[in-house]
Scaffold this motif. Structure first.
Motif, PDB file in Angstrom:
ATOM      1  N   TYR A 224     -29.585 -15.050   5.041  1.00 12.54           N
ATOM      2  CA  TYR A 224     -29.616 -15.331   6.466  1.00 12.54           C
ATOM      3  C   TYR A 224     -31.051 -15.654   6.867  1.00 12.54           C
ATOM      4  CZ  TYR A 224     -25.233 -12.790   5.981  1.00 12.54           C
ATOM      5  OH  TYR A 224     -24.007 -12.370   5.577  1.00 12.54           O
ATOM      6  N   GLY A 225     -31.271 -16.846   7.309  1.00 15.40           N
ATOM      7  CA  GLY A 225     -32.615 -17.267   7.664  1.00 15.40           C
ATOM      8  C   GLY A 225     -33.193 -16.593   8.881  1.00 15.40           C
ATOM      9  N   ASP A 226     -32.338 -15.999   9.711  1.00 16.83           N
ATOM     10  CA  ASP A 226     -32.818 -15.389  10.951  1.00 16.83           C
ATOM     11  C   ASP A 226     -32.955 -13.870  10.857  1.00 16.83           C
ATOM     12  OD1 ASP A 226     -30.084 -14.975  10.755  1.00 16.83           O
ATOM     13  OD2 ASP A 226     -29.740 -15.159  12.910  1.00 16.83           O
ATOM     14  N   ILE A 227     -32.869 -13.324   9.654  1.00 15.40           N
ATOM     15  CA  ILE A 227     -32.983 -11.878   9.487  1.00 15.40           C
ATOM     16  C   ILE A 227     -34.192 -11.567   8.615  1.00 15.40           C
ATOM     17  CG2 ILE A 227     -31.906  -9.782   8.611  1.00 15.40           C
ATOM     18  CD1 ILE A 227     -29.223 -11.064   9.160  1.00 15.40           C
ATOM     19  N   SER A 228     -35.123 -10.858   9.185  1.00 10.32           N
ATOM     20  CA  SER A 228     -36.335 -10.480   8.479  1.00 10.32           C
ATOM     21  C   SER A 228     -36.091  -9.212   7.663  1.00 10.32           C
ATOM     22  CB  SER A 228     -37.454 -10.229   9.488  1.00 10.32           C
ATOM     23  OG  SER A 228     -38.557  -9.623   8.865  1.00 10.32           O
ATOM     24  N   TYR A 229     -36.703  -9.157   6.501  1.00 11.09           N
ATOM     25  CA  TYR A 229     -36.607  -7.980   5.649  1.00 11.09           C
ATOM     26  C   TYR A 229     -37.114  -6.734   6.364  1.00 11.09           C
ATOM     27  CZ  TYR A 229     -37.344  -4.957   1.593  1.00 11.09           C
ATOM     28  OH  TYR A 229     -37.315  -3.915   0.705  1.00 11.09           O
ATOM     29  N   SER A 230     -38.043  -6.912   7.297  1.00 12.52           N
ATOM     30  CA  SER A 230     -38.624  -5.764   8.001  1.00 12.52           C
ATOM     31  C   SER A 230     -37.813  -5.339   9.232  1.00 12.52           C
ATOM     32  CB  SER A 230     -40.065  -6.086   8.416  1.00 12.52           C
ATOM     33  OG  SER A 230     -40.075  -7.193   9.297  1.00 12.52           O
ATOM     34  N   ALA A 231     -36.771  -6.067   9.579  1.00 14.81           N
ATOM     35  CA  ALA A 231     -35.951  -5.708  10.745  1.00 14.81           C
ATOM     36  C   ALA A 231     -35.233  -4.378  10.490  1.00 14.81           C
ATOM     37  CB  ALA A 231     -34.941  -6.806  11.042  1.00 14.81           C
ATOM     38  N   TRP A 232     -35.107  -3.549  11.522  1.00 15.67           N
ATOM     39  CA  TRP A 232     -34.457  -2.236  11.362  1.00 15.67           C
ATOM     40  C   TRP A 232     -33.027  -2.369  10.872  1.00 15.67           C
ATOM     41  CZ3 TRP A 232     -29.956  -1.098  13.775  1.00 15.67           C
ATOM     42  CH2 TRP A 232     -29.621  -1.824  14.908  1.00 15.67           C
ATOM     43  N   TYR A 233     -32.381  -3.465  11.204  1.00 15.72           N
ATOM     44  CA  TYR A 233     -30.975  -3.651  10.858  1.00 15.72           C
ATOM     45  C   TYR A 233     -30.754  -4.370   9.524  1.00 15.72           C
ATOM     46  CZ  TYR A 233     -32.208  -8.006  13.242  1.00 15.72           C
ATOM     47  OH  TYR A 233     -32.829  -9.146  13.636  1.00 15.72           O
ATOM     48  N   TYR A 234     -31.835  -4.771   8.845  1.00 15.30           N
ATOM     49  CA  TYR A 234     -31.701  -5.503   7.578  1.00 15.30           C
ATOM     50  C   TYR A 234     -30.801  -4.778   6.567  1.00 15.30           C
ATOM     51  CZ  TYR A 234     -32.875  -8.121   3.399  1.00 15.30           C
ATOM     52  OH  TYR A 234     -32.790  -8.873   2.254  1.00 15.30           O
ATOM     53  N   PRO A 235     -31.008  -3.485   6.290  1.00 12.36           N
ATOM     54  CA  PRO A 235     -30.152  -2.833   5.292  1.00 12.36           C
ATOM     55  C   PRO A 235     -28.671  -2.785   5.707  1.00 12.36           C
ATOM     56  CG  PRO A 235     -31.673  -1.246   6.270  1.00 12.36           C
ATOM     57  CD  PRO A 235     -32.047  -2.589   6.777  1.00 12.36           C
ATOM     58  N   TYR A 236     -28.391  -2.729   7.007  1.00 13.28           N
ATOM     59  CA  TYR A 236     -27.008  -2.673   7.464  1.00 13.28           C
ATOM     60  C   TYR A 236     -26.331  -4.028   7.260  1.00 13.28           C
ATOM     61  CZ  TYR A 236     -28.768   1.601   9.436  1.00 13.28           C
ATOM     62  OH  TYR A 236     -29.343   2.829   9.577  1.00 13.28           O
ATOM     63  N   ILE A 237     -27.068  -5.090   7.542  1.00 14.86           N
ATOM     64  CA  ILE A 237     -26.518  -6.436   7.335  1.00 14.86           C
ATOM     65  C   ILE A 237     -26.264  -6.655   5.838  1.00 14.86           C
ATOM     66  CG2 ILE A 237     -26.995  -8.924   7.519  1.00 14.86           C
ATOM     67  CD1 ILE A 237     -26.518  -7.599  10.238  1.00 14.86           C
ATOM     68  N   MET A 238     -27.212  -6.295   5.010  1.00 20.25           N
ATOM     69  CA  MET A 238     -27.073  -6.492   3.572  1.00 20.25           C
ATOM     70  C   MET A 238     -25.938  -5.637   3.006  1.00 20.25           C
ATOM     71  SD  MET A 238     -29.369  -8.788   2.618  1.00 20.25           S
ATOM     72  CE  MET A 238     -28.504  -9.620   3.892  1.00 20.25           C
ATOM     73  N   ARG A 239     -25.794  -4.436   3.514  1.00 18.67           N
ATOM     74  CA  ARG A 239     -24.729  -3.539   3.028  1.00 18.67           C
ATOM     75  C   ARG A 239     -23.356  -4.027   3.430  1.00 18.67           C
ATOM     76  NH1 ARG A 239     -21.655  -1.511   0.189  1.00 18.67           N
ATOM     77  NH2 ARG A 239     -21.244   0.674  -0.041  1.00 18.67           N
ATOM     78  N   SER A 240     -23.284  -4.766   4.512  1.00 11.90           N
ATOM     79  CA  SER A 240     -21.981  -5.218   5.004  1.00 11.90           C
ATOM     80  C   SER A 240     -21.442  -6.418   4.233  1.00 11.90           C
ATOM     81  CB  SER A 240     -22.081  -5.571   6.488  1.00 11.90           C
ATOM     82  OG  SER A 240     -22.847  -6.745   6.660  1.00 11.90           O
TER      83      SER A 240
END
Length: 172
Positions: free
Chosen positions: A155-171
């Motif tokens: 996802y080009g609009d999701i930064s690795y440092s965003a608080w929600y990054y692990p939740y998006i990746m886990r989903s």
């Protein structure tokens, strides 16, 4: 001669009136869902008491869902019991006389939500997809850190440092 109750007239006497009644109830439940692509889901959730609509008879299917509504949906859809003792409840901006209070308090006590750093929850604030995803993962006890992901996101609009990054990746 009494014809009796047989398979042939079950449809005529039982099924058809029920179908008619259901169509009538569905058509009259909400004034604004007839053309919605979500009508079937809205009706199913309404039949279970999860959705109730507004006092004016509308449902407003295009309106965003707020944070309190999202919690009610999760608790009611999963039949998860609500807490009965709110002594450990800490959010400063909720009102114990409001319909949402048991859902928000139970969510905080059970660790599904943390709220904001100032101690508030903002129950009427619109929930974002990232916030909802985090709550869903917590609600169903899915550890966002149990997934092996790297810092490269598709996802080009999701930064690795965003608080929600692990939740998006886990989903995924």
């Amino acid at each position: 001669m009494n014809a009796g109750f047989n398979k042939k007239n079950v449809d005529l006497h039982c099924i058809n009136p029920l179908i008619y009644l259901q169509q009538y109830l569905d058509a009259e439940r909400y004034s604004d869902t007839e053309d919605s692509p979500y009508t079937e889901a809205i009706e199913a959730m309404s039949e279970r008491g999860i959705f109730q609509g507004y006092e004016d008879g509308s449902f407003r299917p295009e309106n965003p869902i707020n944070r309190a509504e999202a919690l009610k949906i999760l608790f009611e859809a999963s039949n998860t019991p609500l807490e009965t003792n709110y002594s450990n409840y800490l959010f400063t901006d909720t009102d114990s006389s409001q319909w949402y209070y048991p859902y928000v308090a139970s969510s905080q006590i059970q660790g599904y939500v943390q709220g904001y750093s100032d101690g508030s929850f903002h129950p009427a604030g619109n929930i974002t997809r990232a916030e909802f995803l985090k709550i869903v993962l917590k609600f169903f006890n899915i550890d966002e850190n149990s997934y092996d992901y790297d810092s490269t996101s598709k996802y080009g609009d999701i930064s690795y440092s965003a608080w929600y990054y692990p939740y998006i990746m886990r989903s995924e």
